[in-house]
Design a protein around this motif. Sequence first.
Motif, PDB file in Angstrom:
ATOM      1  N   ARG A   9      32.936  64.835  38.519  1.00 59.53           N
ATOM      2  CA  ARG A   9      32.832  66.258  38.309  1.00 59.53           C
ATOM      3  C   ARG A   9      34.055  66.750  37.278  1.00 59.53           C
ATOM      4  O   ARG A   9      33.843  67.866  36.568  1.00 59.53           O
ATOM      5  N   ARG A  10      34.681  65.762  37.043  1.00 59.45           N
ATOM      6  CA  ARG A  10      35.905  66.215  36.154  1.00 59.45           C
ATOM      7  C   ARG A  10      35.265  66.571  34.616  1.00 59.45           C
ATOM      8  O   ARG A  10      34.898  65.502  34.226  1.00 59.45           O
ATOM      9  N   VAL A  11      36.082  67.459  33.994  1.00 55.52           N
ATOM     10  CA  VAL A  11      35.530  67.553  32.608  1.00 55.52           C
ATOM     11  C   VAL A  11      37.149  67.917  31.915  1.00 55.52           C
ATOM     12  O   VAL A  11      38.035  68.554  32.730  1.00 55.52           O
ATOM     13  N   SER A  12      37.351  67.530  30.626  1.00 51.98           N
ATOM     14  CA  SER A  12      38.507  67.970  29.978  1.00 51.98           C
ATOM     15  C   SER A  12      38.419  69.172  29.571  1.00 51.98           C
ATOM     16  O   SER A  12      37.395  70.042  29.444  1.00 51.98           O
ATOM     17  N   VAL A  13      39.465  69.898  29.805  1.00 48.29           N
ATOM     18  CA  VAL A  13      39.720  71.526  29.290  1.00 48.29           C
ATOM     19  C   VAL A  13      40.836  71.610  28.093  1.00 48.29           C
ATOM     20  O   VAL A  13      41.810  71.285  28.429  1.00 48.29           O
ATOM     21  N   ALA A 130      43.015  70.091  32.242  1.00 48.63           N
ATOM     22  CA  ALA A 130      43.866  68.910  31.711  1.00 48.63           C
ATOM     23  C   ALA A 130      43.041  68.195  30.440  1.00 48.63           C
ATOM     24  O   ALA A 130      41.664  68.207  30.803  1.00 48.63           O
ATOM     25  N   ILE A 131      43.576  67.878  29.490  1.00 45.98           N
ATOM     26  CA  ILE A 131      43.008  66.980  28.408  1.00 45.98           C
ATOM     27  C   ILE A 131      43.974  65.932  27.914  1.00 45.98           C
ATOM     28  O   ILE A 131      45.141  66.393  27.813  1.00 45.98           O
ATOM     29  N   TRP A 132      43.486  64.774  27.756  1.00 54.35           N
ATOM     30  CA  TRP A 132      44.311  63.591  27.261  1.00 54.35           C
ATOM     31  C   TRP A 132      44.005  63.862  25.560  1.00 54.35           C
ATOM     32  O   TRP A 132      43.074  63.571  24.995  1.00 54.35           O
ATOM     33  N   ARG A 133      45.236  63.968  24.766  1.00 50.08           N
ATOM     34  CA  ARG A 133      45.210  63.887  23.589  1.00 50.08           C
ATOM     35  C   ARG A 133      46.250  62.890  22.889  1.00 50.08           C
ATOM     36  O   ARG A 133      47.149  62.422  23.722  1.00 50.08           O
ATOM     37  N   THR A 134      45.780  62.450  21.736  1.00 45.52           N
ATOM     38  CA  THR A 134      46.859  61.685  20.869  1.00 45.52           C
ATOM     39  C   THR A 134      46.934  62.047  19.563  1.00 45.52           C
ATOM     40  O   THR A 134      47.755  62.891  19.541  1.00 45.52           O
ATOM     41  N   GLY A 135      46.048  61.597  18.684  1.00 49.44           N
ATOM     42  CA  GLY A 135      46.332  62.100  17.302  1.00 49.44           C
ATOM     43  C   GLY A 135      47.540  61.750  16.472  1.00 49.44           C
ATOM     44  O   GLY A 135      48.325  60.811  16.925  1.00 49.44           O
ATOM     45  N   PRO A 168      34.702  76.184  32.372  1.00 48.39           N
ATOM     46  CA  PRO A 168      34.815  74.685  32.033  1.00 48.39           C
ATOM     47  C   PRO A 168      33.452  74.266  31.240  1.00 48.39           C
ATOM     48  O   PRO A 168      32.174  74.672  32.057  1.00 48.39           O
ATOM     49  N   LYS A 169      33.307  73.385  30.483  1.00 43.15           N
ATOM     50  CA  LYS A 169      31.889  72.776  29.945  1.00 43.15           C
ATOM     51  C   LYS A 169      31.100  72.087  31.031  1.00 43.15           C
ATOM     52  O   LYS A 169      31.799  71.554  31.963  1.00 43.15           O
ATOM     53  N   PRO A 170      29.898  72.062  30.850  1.00 43.26           N
ATOM     54  CA  PRO A 170      29.039  71.635  31.992  1.00 43.26           C
ATOM     55  C   PRO A 170      29.633  69.803  31.786  1.00 43.26           C
ATOM     56  O   PRO A 170      29.671  69.234  30.927  1.00 43.26           O
TER      57      PRO A 170
HETATM   58  C1  LIG Z   1      42.957  57.577  24.145  1.00 41.25           C
HETATM   59  C2  LIG Z   1      42.444  58.983  24.039  1.00 41.25           C
HETATM   60  C3  LIG Z   1      43.109  59.654  23.069  1.00 41.25           C
HETATM   61  C4  LIG Z   1      42.333  60.952  22.910  1.00 41.25           C
HETATM   62  N1  LIG Z   1      42.825  61.830  21.913  1.00 41.25           N
HETATM   63  C5  LIG Z   1      42.195  62.988  22.001  1.00 41.25           C
HETATM   64  C6  LIG Z   1      42.741  63.915  20.860  1.00 41.25           C
HETATM   65  O1  LIG Z   1      43.796  63.510  20.051  1.00 41.25           O
HETATM   66  N2  LIG Z   1      41.938  65.008  20.766  1.00 41.25           N
HETATM   67  C7  LIG Z   1      41.095  65.410  21.533  1.00 41.25           C
HETATM   68  O2  LIG Z   1      40.452  66.655  21.315  1.00 41.25           O
HETATM   69  N3  LIG Z   1      40.579  64.628  22.376  1.00 41.25           N
HETATM   70  C8  LIG Z   1      41.098  63.634  22.352  1.00 41.25           C
HETATM   71  N4  LIG Z   1      40.543  62.542  23.380  1.00 41.25           N
HETATM   72  C9  LIG Z   1      39.310  63.019  24.112  1.00 41.25           C
HETATM   73  C10 LIG Z   1      39.553  63.887  25.219  1.00 41.25           C
HETATM   74  O3  LIG Z   1      40.543  63.446  25.963  1.00 41.25           O
HETATM   75  C11 LIG Z   1      38.252  64.146  26.246  1.00 41.25           C
HETATM   76  O4  LIG Z   1      38.001  62.949  26.635  1.00 41.25           O
HETATM   77  C12 LIG Z   1      36.976  64.342  25.434  1.00 41.25           C
HETATM   78  O5  LIG Z   1      37.070  65.580  24.678  1.00 41.25           O
HETATM   79  C13 LIG Z   1      35.663  64.500  26.311  1.00 41.25           C
HETATM   80  O6  LIG Z   1      35.701  65.046  27.222  1.00 41.25           O
HETATM   81  P1  LIG Z   1      35.568  64.730  28.936  1.00 41.25           P
HETATM   82  O7  LIG Z   1      36.749  64.055  29.263  1.00 41.25           O
HETATM   83  O8  LIG Z   1      35.280  66.153  29.582  1.00 41.25           O
HETATM   84  O9  LIG Z   1      34.352  64.020  28.998  1.00 41.25           O
HETATM   85  C14 LIG Z   1      41.245  61.399  23.787  1.00 41.25           C
HETATM   86  C15 LIG Z   1      40.767  60.372  24.661  1.00 41.25           C
HETATM   87  C16 LIG Z   1      41.364  59.376  24.915  1.00 41.25           C
HETATM   88  C17 LIG Z   1      40.880  58.357  25.888  1.00 41.25           C
END
Ligand SMILES: Cc1cc2nc3c(=O)[nH]c(=O)nc-3n(C[C@H](O)[C@H](O)[C@H](O)COP(=O)(O)O)c2cc1C
Length: 186
Positions: A9-13, A130-135, A168-170
């Motif tokens: 049920r986890r989604v990124s926020v 939480a959300i994983w970002r890189t960029g 949170p998004k569905p």
């Molecule tokens: C290695 C990696 C890098 C990511 N980098 C970004 C980022 O820089 N910006 C971003 O908006 N989402 C990034 N994402 C995607 C989000 O973390 C997230 O997985 C995506 O928005 C989908 O949402 P969900 O986790 O709810 O399915 C990255 C995911 C991964 C695995």
Amino acid sequence: MDAIEAITRRVSVAQLTDPAPSQEQIDVLFQAAFRAPDHAWMRPSRYLTIEGDARQRLGEVFYQEQSALETLSAEKQQKLRNMLNRAPLVIVAITKIQDHPKVPRDEQILSTGAGVQNMLIAAHAMGLGAIWRTGAMAESQAVRDALGVASDELITAFLYIGQINTKPKPVPVVATADYVQAWTGE
Ligand SMILES: Cc1cc2nc3c(=O)[nH]c(=O)nc-3n(C[C@H](O)[C@H](O)[C@H](O)COP(=O)(O)O)c2cc1C
């Protein structure tokens, strides 16, 4: 929360607000990260925490580097400077790449990735977003230098963590059959 529920049920926020997770919650996050699978127990992963004014300081480093490369609009300047302020806590996950006869580079990065995923799930289970970002910031030499990332290390994630202030998004519905096939060898 049940473990299966936390995982499925986890989604990124993306929109995260104060207060920052408590020290107790941060400790749980790292204990979760430390349970990532790790081929040959190489311990390739290390982490930095960035909170409070330190977020602005790193944003400034990123802004300075980008502004030396191109002319930035006022909006872009503001965006870069405030990049880290999108959450009260940012955890930087770093992978140290080491030569090993049985463990290639990708496996070492995957191990850090598994730790990051564990933290995402643990955050969700504790009611945090939480959300994983890189960029571009993950590749920036100025950011790497400021964070003390060595030449044999990679920034694998900026993990933004905080309180959830929006709905949170569905959870997307994914049909198992679309991605899973039985291989029979016949
Ligand atoms: C290695 C990696 C890098 C990511 N980098 C970004 C980022 O820089 N910006 C971003 O908006 N989402 C990034 N994402 C995607 C989000 O973390 C997230 O997985 C995506 O928005 C989908 O949402 P969900 O986790 O709810 O399915 C990255 C995911 C991964 C695995």
